[in-house]
Design a protein around this motif. Sequence first.
Motif, PDB file in Angstrom:
ATOM      1  N   VAL A 150     -44.576  27.642  49.865  1.00 36.06           N
ATOM      2  CA  VAL A 150     -45.405  28.264  50.795  1.00 36.06           C
ATOM      3  C   VAL A 150     -45.399  27.308  51.736  1.00 36.06           C
ATOM      4  CG1 VAL A 150     -46.584  29.706  52.825  1.00 36.06           C
ATOM      5  CG2 VAL A 150     -45.804  30.984  51.252  1.00 36.06           C
ATOM      6  N   LYS A 191     -45.443  25.036  59.557  1.00 32.99           N
ATOM      7  CA  LYS A 191     -43.880  24.867  59.665  1.00 32.99           C
ATOM      8  C   LYS A 191     -43.683  23.155  60.310  1.00 32.99           C
ATOM      9  CE  LYS A 191     -43.783  29.163  61.657  1.00 32.99           C
ATOM     10  NZ  LYS A 191     -42.311  29.549  61.675  1.00 32.99           N
ATOM     11  N   ARG A 235     -39.289  38.379  48.479  1.00 31.95           N
ATOM     12  CA  ARG A 235     -39.010  37.399  49.293  1.00 31.95           C
ATOM     13  C   ARG A 235     -40.167  38.035  51.050  1.00 31.95           C
ATOM     14  NH1 ARG A 235     -34.240  38.161  48.225  1.00 31.95           N
ATOM     15  NH2 ARG A 235     -33.281  36.056  46.414  1.00 31.95           N
ATOM     16  N   ARG A 236     -40.010  39.672  50.487  1.00 33.49           N
ATOM     17  CA  ARG A 236     -40.645  40.395  51.550  1.00 33.49           C
ATOM     18  C   ARG A 236     -41.991  39.732  51.072  1.00 33.49           C
ATOM     19  NH1 ARG A 236     -42.689  45.870  53.395  1.00 33.49           N
ATOM     20  NH2 ARG A 236     -42.741  46.524  50.863  1.00 33.49           N
ATOM     21  N   GLN A 249     -42.653  36.792  53.338  1.00 36.29           N
ATOM     22  CA  GLN A 249     -42.897  37.014  55.109  1.00 36.29           C
ATOM     23  C   GLN A 249     -44.237  37.537  55.292  1.00 36.29           C
ATOM     24  OE1 GLN A 249     -40.468  35.351  56.562  1.00 36.29           O
ATOM     25  NE2 GLN A 249     -38.784  34.381  54.742  1.00 36.29           N
ATOM     26  N   GLU A 250     -44.200  38.589  54.659  1.00 33.66           N
ATOM     27  CA  GLU A 250     -45.482  40.040  55.599  1.00 33.66           C
ATOM     28  C   GLU A 250     -46.996  38.742  54.904  1.00 33.66           C
ATOM     29  OE1 GLU A 250     -43.644  43.104  54.573  1.00 33.66           O
ATOM     30  OE2 GLU A 250     -41.878  43.288  54.720  1.00 33.66           O
ATOM     31  N   SER A 252     -47.355  33.926  53.462  1.00 38.20           N
ATOM     32  CA  SER A 252     -46.997  33.153  54.770  1.00 38.20           C
ATOM     33  C   SER A 252     -47.789  34.212  55.319  1.00 38.20           C
ATOM     34  CB  SER A 252     -46.388  32.611  55.023  1.00 38.20           C
ATOM     35  OG  SER A 252     -44.841  33.823  55.568  1.00 38.20           O
ATOM     36  N   PRO A 271     -46.647  34.183  59.269  1.00 38.35           N
ATOM     37  CA  PRO A 271     -45.374  33.080  60.166  1.00 38.35           C
ATOM     38  C   PRO A 271     -46.343  32.624  61.500  1.00 38.35           C
ATOM     39  CG  PRO A 271     -45.502  36.182  60.399  1.00 38.35           C
ATOM     40  CD  PRO A 271     -46.751  35.532  59.403  1.00 38.35           C
ATOM     41  N   ASP A 280     -44.044  28.398  56.639  1.00 34.72           N
ATOM     42  CA  ASP A 280     -42.927  29.027  56.241  1.00 34.72           C
ATOM     43  C   ASP A 280     -42.736  29.884  54.714  1.00 34.72           C
ATOM     44  OD1 ASP A 280     -41.302  28.798  58.808  1.00 34.72           O
ATOM     45  OD2 ASP A 280     -41.037  26.822  58.512  1.00 34.72           O
ATOM     46  N   VAL A 281     -41.499  30.024  54.272  1.00 35.26           N
ATOM     47  CA  VAL A 281     -41.758  30.203  52.885  1.00 35.26           C
ATOM     48  C   VAL A 281     -40.356  29.426  52.639  1.00 35.26           C
ATOM     49  CG1 VAL A 281     -41.018  32.135  50.916  1.00 35.26           C
ATOM     50  CG2 VAL A 281     -42.565  32.721  53.099  1.00 35.26           C
TER      51      VAL A 281
END
Lengths: 83, 767, 269
Positions: free
Chosen positions: A8, A11, A60-61, A64-65, A68, A70, A74-75
């Motif tokens: 992670v 951004k 991955r989920r 995202q959840e 990180s 969001p 960013d992952v």
Amino acid sequence: MPRIIVDVMPKPEILDPQGKAIARELPQIGIDGFAGVRQGKRFELTVEGEVTEAHLAEARRAGQELLSNPVIEDVVSVSVAED
Amino acid sequence: MTEQQFNLDTVEHAADTPDTELPWAELGLKENEFDDVKKILGRRPTAAELAMYSVMWSEHCSYKSSKVHLKQFGQKVTEEMGKDLMVGIGENAGVTDIGDGWAVTFKIESHNHPSYVEPYQGAATGVGGIVRDIISMGARPVAVMDPLRFGAIDHPDTARVVHGVVAGVGGYGNSLGLPNVGGEVEFDPCYQANPLVNALAVGVMRHEDIRLANASGVGNQVILFGARTGGDGIGGASVLASESFDDSKPSKRPAVQVGDPFAEKVLIECCLELFKGSVVEGIQDLGAAGISCATSELASNGEGGMHVDLTQVLLRDPTLTPGEILMSESQERMMAVVSPANMESFERIMEKWDVEYSVLGEVNDSRRLTIEWDGEIIVDVDPRTVAHEGPTYQRPYERPEWQDAVQADRFPGSEADAARPAGTDLRGAVLELMASPNLCSKGWVTDQYDRYVQGNTALAQPDDAGVVRVDEQTGLGVALSTDANPRYAYLDPYEGARASLAEAYRNVATSGARPVAVSDCLNFGSPEDPAIMWQFAEAVRGLADGCMELGVPVTGGNVSLYNQTGGQAINPTPVVAMMGVLDDVGRRTPSGWEADQDGQAIYLLGETAEELDGSEWARLRGHLGGLPPKVDLAAERQLGDMLVNMSRDGMIDSAHDVAQGGLAASLSEACLRFGVGARIGLGEVAERDGVDTFAMLFSESQARAVVAVPRSEEVRFKDMCTARNFPYARIGVVDAENGALDVQGEFSLDLTELREAHEGTLRRHFG
Amino acid sequence: MADSSVTLETPLIADLGQEAADSRLARVRVGVVAFPGTLDERDAARAVRLAGGTPVPLWYKDSDLQDVDAVVVPGGFSYGDYLRAGAIAAKAPMMTAVARAAQSRGTSGSSPLPVLGICNGFQVLTETHLLPGSMIKNDHLKFLCRDQRLAVESTATPWTAAFEPGEEIVVPLKNQDGQYVADEGTLAELEAEGRVVFRYAGGNPNGSRNGIAGVANARGNVVGLMPHPEHAVEPGFGPSSSGSGPVAMRSGTDGLRIFSSLLHQLVSA
């Protein structure tokens, strides 16, 4: 046991005070070759048995959840550890 | 920059292309406002000018809906109110003379919406922003406070916001070395998607160090210093599509600003050194609207004009367009005006603190603000039209029809009041009250803040006010309290605002300080709804009238509107920050009794009526209706004056105000403060006031306080009350032997059990 | 860059240059190191002054110790602590000078420089390798500010010589990265050699190994302590309790004795 690595990073457009602090210190210890530093986080998710596509999808989920934020992060990669 | 990544919209180009479509609506301008901009300029604005006008004419920066009401704060003033005021409303923060050559500046601001989107960074940058306001006045920041309001404690999203906001306030404030000395925490469903994060900072300086931010002196340099400029907080500016012809660049800029408290800590020290050496003519902090705001305000406040070369701005993100640079809200930046003679000293101080800076331009006598990019003029405006002469709206306002029904729905006799506790049931009622989200201990929050740093904190949470020493030789110091009662304000915005003011005044006086100045943070829903606008107008009128009655001026503050989701607005939330002065902080009054006060008499000052509408007890029973408690500011003033004099003359050893939760909460808190019990008898006073024991304990009648009086002082104490014709009643004694709050004839509450209930709530919800 | 204009005191707030009462103590010069993000340097200087000594500001970019007799590395977030707490500060010229003096053999009979690192200063000393172990995030993951009871376990340091072994004191604790960790071997060595100087009493607030709040180097001249003695030096502005029981509100001054201990040690040496 195999591990899934989730990386992670802040951004690109978000201020990264950590990276900034390190970048300023490097020349102080005689390392001049780098134009910038950004600091991120690495997560290791351990899997029992084989890593499946389903594990990767879950990782991955998770990235995202949970792993990180969001809004500011960013992952950047989800991968299986080589060892 | 080597290659142009966007069309440069110059002033010349704008004059030649009057019909170019501009995204004024997307930037938040109304059609009439856009027409005004064209009229002012005599042509269409350039993209950069549009960026400037749109942010500076936003509600947040221009106060366009609120200023017709806010001007009452400047109009409803008496000579008494002005006598200690050194700098009034309109500057970055007001300044008050506290004596001995010391001046204090303080201000409260909101950072509500960003704290919902990204709670940690939103709250952190809220602290950072208000601290920069204080620095820009030439003051050293000495303390912060944070009134916080969240949704229902058990709503699934509340923990996310609470954890982030509290960690953000702490993470930033703790890293700056500023003690956090108080604030509030409220939970109410009305704040579910609209949490309120208000931040207060206070700073001190010598009289001769006061600085005002303006750009005067032709030839003086305009310098941007601190952090580099990135895309922070310019989500909205991405619609400046006309500027961009490179589709590959990041389409969405971050709306979230990220704070760097270390950079700000360095800025504090660096600015103080600049001021101390008189190296700068003025400093302007960069907050909302960034460089647009700083340049136009500096130029507008000065007598001349200013020219700026925007290509000189040091960038974190080299792809930013001029419009984006003008709108960026990157944190930890300041703008200084420096005379050429002082440039060398300025550079030396920047070097010492390793702070980056660049000279953007200089002050001139053109009376215009001109901005160039690569040698082309992209902004040419009268700075006053940007900064101070924005639109003003007389928004329609009207008392809503539903207000009558709300006020008619009294708590006494309602269904919610059906099983009113009495006798031994009162014990459970007090426990329930003290464990409730709004009266439970806020230690879980405040233990995450540093209250010790700087070594001058004489009182902090959970006492009534935060008290900070200013002068180590004399003990001169200030007390601060922030208060709001949005439920009262919902029932009656005028009276509710006055109650918030009264409570803040009382809290400061209770600590032993003489109240001298107010800053306010007015959090409301949409001004485009006449009912909300009415709430706002009434609250402002209430505050302005109230300040005149109390003789304390409003020195500054902030308005936050549009705190609503869909049609559901927050309760009107006028947060009042009151500052008081103590000649010697060593004489501050604790809010509870200590063990060595064993046997001291406990008195209740003031009278109790059955005023349960809008109360915490009614909230526990799910009721909000009726009329808020009556506010008598003459009585508040009398009470405050007595508390200050009694404290100074040693007539009272502890004092605690009676507010939300009534006498039940005051007595519980006074016992829990040092874990020392009390024996209380309410029979006589209840009979005097004509209320039952329940109302005696849970009513929220105003202008009351609980004090502990040494035996030797009782005669003097009673004489003072009698001489001032202020109601008082002896309601018990401090009992250090028996670790309980014992209300005779009704119940006894063991302090260990009470403490567990009081301190367990936030831990249970938030870990 | 040597810059003599750097001052520790805040002229806006106080005059910290008052004449101290006991001139022998007043001759003891205690350096207080400041990094750009140091926060408690005024408090540390005040503690030295209230104990009777003379605080001397030391700027991190300098390497001249200015003939100080001892050094305090106070708390704060020296460099924002973005990499690891204290990591970047440890490389500053002033810390190099402090480390050298703290490890000096003292050939002319002079003893090595006494150094006290408080909170972030403790972290800096571990990153400088003057002290073993390291600090990680508190086990409860939050910043915690509270009055903390400590047992003084070793009196074999100049900073604690004035205490009775096992005596308890109360000073404020405030940190987010306060959990002391070291490998088993190091912990065993610290315990065996009596180098655990302070241990948390009345509950471990952050998960520190063996409840360790402060440790010393082998010679005892360098001490690191996580809680803040400099915030318990003045009645009215400290914690509301002391090791010997309750005191008037905010009037605990147990921390002052750590600074007094040092001054008396140096004067009688």
